[in-house]
Design an enzyme around this catalytic site. Structure first.
Site, PDB file in Angstrom:
ATOM      1  N   ASP A 164      29.442  34.845  47.611  1.00 34.40           N
ATOM      2  CA  ASP A 164      30.911  35.155  48.160  1.00 34.40           C
ATOM      3  C   ASP A 164      30.951  36.417  48.928  1.00 34.40           C
ATOM      4  OD1 ASP A 164      33.321  36.346  48.006  1.00 34.40           O
ATOM      5  OD2 ASP A 164      33.711  36.354  45.945  1.00 34.40           O
ATOM      6  N   HIS A 205      34.449  43.282  49.317  1.00 35.93           N
ATOM      7  CA  HIS A 205      33.373  43.518  48.357  1.00 35.93           C
ATOM      8  C   HIS A 205      32.299  44.199  49.033  1.00 35.93           C
ATOM      9  CE1 HIS A 205      35.188  40.952  45.326  1.00 35.93           C
ATOM     10  NE2 HIS A 205      34.978  39.892  45.977  1.00 35.93           N
TER      11      HIS A 205
END
Length: 299
Positions: A193, A198
């Site tokens: 991901d 993030h």
């Protein structure tokens, strides 16, 4: 952009294929906290290639490809996408290495209304290259900025959403406290991901966060680790696990996971960050098999 309903239900996800080996399993385990005590033999077997074990929640990243979210034909606002729920059924223990293929589809897209968002219900089958079913997952993505497209409300679509599990009205039977390494989001993203919120501080700020957030599925993996502790860290005993994500976790947080043991080898769990007085996982559940009940190996 606007979600085109019901056309989105016919979206053709590319068939996922992935070859992986021990390093991938270990990297995932490190991104979900199994390396927190390298002297603990129960944890070490998930991060050391000698007699390596694979965390059951590794299935949640197999065949992972986040490119679909930015496909313009879906009409999604990618900066508003958050992981809402994850439900995982394990049919066989995941092999340490091999080739898998997965089939993903939108089972339904619920319209919560203008300024309230949408729920994308995604189902995935994960198989070996020879077609043996390893795992099935249902993922619910919350598209915060994409409501009001004329789709069905929850309760009126093609699938029924599971009710949130209620925790017992008593003290938990066990609490597992896990410190999230500040670098955890940077490690976990290498399992597939690569979405910018993030890792990129500016992308996180644009999405409304003061710093990059930990992946919801990494938090899910930490919770899976806690559930495994109640099963002697025997990965083969986990039959299913699921939870709802209710608030973000950040690198450096301390995660407290409460576990309740019920009859029928069922475990319920919730997770919070006491330092922020925030519950981050609600309605968590897991079902365990009897020890050594699996007799066939995936091929």
């Amino acid at each position: 952009m606007t979600i085109r309903y019901p056309d989105i239900l016919d979206y053709a996800f590319p068939q996922g294929r992935q070859s992986y080996g021990p390093k991938d399993c270990i990297l995932y385990a490190l991104g979900t906290g199994f390396g927190r005590d390298p002297l603990d033999p129960d944890l070490l077997r998930y991060v050391y290639e000698k007699d390596l074990q694979v965390s059951p929640s590794f299935a949640s990243v197999l065949g992972e490809n986040t490119d679909w979210s930015s496909d313009p034909q879906l009409g999604l606002t990618t900066s508003g996408l958050l992981h809402g729920e994850e439900h995982l059924v394990l049919h066989h223990p995941l092999p340490v290495s091999g080739e898998i293929r997965c089939h993903t589809r939108f089972s339904e897209v619920f319209d919560l209304g203008v300024n309230r968002g949408a729920l994308l219900v995604m189902d995935r089958r994960i198989e070996t290259a020879k077609g043996q079913l390893l795992a099935e997952l249902r993922r619910i993505e919350f598209a915060r900025a994409d409501g009001g497209f004329g789709g069905p409300a929850p309760g009126r679509g093609r699938v029924e959403l599971a009710a949130l599990a209620a925790m017992p009205d008593r003290k938990p039977d066990r609490q597992i406290v896990l410190d999230i390494d500040p670098a955890a989001p940077l490690i976990y993203r290498l399992s597939g991901d690569l979405i910018a919120i993030h890792v990129d501080p500016e992308a996180a700020r644009q999405a409304g966060f003061h710093r990059p957030i930990l992946h919801g599925l990494s938090t899910f993996g930490f919770c899976c680790q806690a559930v495994l502790s109640a099963a002697g860290y025997d990965r083969a005993r986990l039959a299913r696990i699921g939870a709802r994500f209710t608030a973000p976790v950040f690198g450096g947080d301390r995660l407290a996971i409460n576990l309740w043991a019920l009859e029928g080898r069922q475990i319920l769990f919730e997770a919070s960050v006491p330092g922020r007085q925030t519950t981050v996982i609600r309605g968590g559940y897991a079902n365990l098999r009897e020890a050594r009940s699996w007799t066939s190996k995936p091929h």
